[in-house]
Design a protein around this motif. Sequence first.
Motif, short mmCIF file in Angstrom:
data_model
loop_
_atom_site.label_atom_id
_atom_site.label_comp_id
_atom_site.label_asym_id
_atom_site.label_seq_id
_atom_site.Cartn_x
_atom_site.Cartn_y
_atom_site.Cartn_z
N ALA A 137 57.77 11.58 -22.95
CA ALA A 137 58.28 12.60 -22.03
C ALA A 137 59.80 12.77 -22.11
O ALA A 137 60.32 13.85 -21.85
N GLU A 138 60.52 11.72 -22.48
CA GLU A 138 61.98 11.75 -22.44
C GLU A 138 62.60 12.87 -23.28
O GLU A 138 63.56 13.52 -22.83
N PRO A 139 62.11 13.15 -24.49
CA PRO A 139 62.74 14.23 -25.28
C PRO A 139 62.60 15.62 -24.66
O PRO A 139 63.30 16.55 -25.07
N LEU A 140 61.69 15.75 -23.69
CA LEU A 140 61.49 17.06 -23.05
C LEU A 140 62.54 17.35 -21.98
O LEU A 140 62.68 18.50 -21.55
N PHE A 141 63.28 16.33 -21.56
CA PHE A 141 64.30 16.54 -20.54
C PHE A 141 65.43 17.40 -21.08
O PHE A 141 65.88 17.24 -22.22
N PHE A 142 65.88 18.32 -20.24
CA PHE A 142 67.02 19.19 -20.57
C PHE A 142 68.06 19.00 -19.46
O PHE A 142 67.98 19.63 -18.41
N PRO A 143 69.04 18.11 -19.67
CA PRO A 143 70.01 17.81 -18.61
C PRO A 143 70.92 19.00 -18.32
O PRO A 143 71.38 19.70 -19.24
N CYS A 144 71.19 19.23 -17.04
CA CYS A 144 72.01 20.35 -16.57
C CYS A 144 73.06 19.83 -15.59
O CYS A 144 72.94 18.74 -15.04
N GLU A 145 74.05 20.67 -15.33
CA GLU A 145 75.06 20.36 -14.33
C GLU A 145 74.89 21.30 -13.13
O GLU A 145 74.14 22.28 -13.19
N TYR A 146 75.58 20.98 -12.05
CA TYR A 146 75.54 21.85 -10.88
C TYR A 146 76.17 23.20 -11.18
O TYR A 146 77.12 23.31 -11.97
#
Length: 469
Positions: A137-146
């Motif tokens: 599941a980890e590669p599916l994360f798309f980190p974003c900022e506020y």
Amino acid sequence: MHKISVKFLGAIKEVTGSCHLLTVGPHKILLDCGLIQGSYKDEIRNSEPLSFDPASLTAIVLSHAHLDHSGRLPLITKQGFDGRIYAHTATYDLCRIMLRDSAKLQQKDAEITNRKRARKGLPPVPPLYDVEDVEAAEPLFFPCEYHQWQTINEQIRFRFHDAGHILGSCIVELELQDHGVVRRLIFSGDLGPYQGPILRDPESGFDADHVIMESTYGDRDHRRFDDTLSELEAIFNSESSSRGNIIIPAFAVGRAQELLYLFAKHRQRWHLDRWQIFLDSPMAISATEVYLKHHCLYDAEARATLGERPAQKLKQLLPNLMFCESPEESMAINRIHHGAIIIAGSGMCTGGRVKHHLKHLVWRDTTQVVIVGFQAHGTPGRALVDGNHFIRLWGEAIKVRAKVHTIGGLSAHAGQTDLLRWYQQMPSRPAVTLVHGEEQAQETLKAKMREQFPGLSVRRAVDVELLAL
């Protein structure tokens, strides 16, 4: 079928299992994908078939890292979801820790269950998910900022705002379009209190057509924060406390870091130099490292206290703090009979290292136990709060001679007044659907909102099978 709609699949009449299916034309996205937590009967529902095909989802938008909001992500990935999981950067860092820990617990629970099944001649059952599923599941994360708009497709875009609940927690502002119709939806996630430690206040003032709003403490307020600090000061400064040890069961993410921060800030006032302070939880230690990494998310007071190098500053402010990583370091604490403050998981004393410390110390009348979080019915922590003369640990009844303090005011959730304050800042008075709350809390908050905002449309998710926008 409505072109823009929300179906509530979790956190309905309860405060776990946050999961809401948003449909915009042909596209489906999930807001949160949390574990159902509580009793065995509650948790077995996590294994029930989902009411939708995970492979049909376009994306998942995650409000924060707590497992009741993120804990089924490895399961849904295992069942066919392969889109993006949008999450704040700090949420991603915390999820990497929490989901791995959850997987290990799932595997351990399956091992115990299968030993019992084997004795009955029954076939084994698999864990809900394992560490390999988390890694998938980890590669599916798309980190974003506020505050940065993220475009999922031509019909759905969103941006995160600070919810002030735990590090990286988000209010989700969504802009939805279908055949010329544009709707703005706010999903509150879990809201933090105003003027809480470390984190900024929850952002508000949004313009929206509808708000999906949490209601965990919709029927009450927490104790005043200043009163909480005074109570902690009295415990640490009392003459009797120095005769033994103090055990503080604490949740690994959020509560443990708040305690360390308060200890650092009030070390002199609380005379903490005469204590040895132990953070005895590998997961809490890892989460603390994430908190120290993302110091840009602190409020002004915490930035002033911990500076630009918070890890180094924490060591300076609390030179008597020790991180206990190994089991051997944890066991060594039990050879100390006085002068130790032990912060250990789990927060409700249902597992983790705190159970071992209670077994060694709770029967001593020189011990003090400081309860700083919610304790569910049926847990050892709740037995302590209720004043039971015995608690059961690993099937053994252990006499409680320790003095137990129940400290209010450290909740990471907004109380009723703060929930109303957060909504009041929305000028357009959008309609509200309440989620993530038990029935009494929701009914009380609903009545309070209708009283304070005459004419407001406010409903509970249980009363809305399909919310058309």
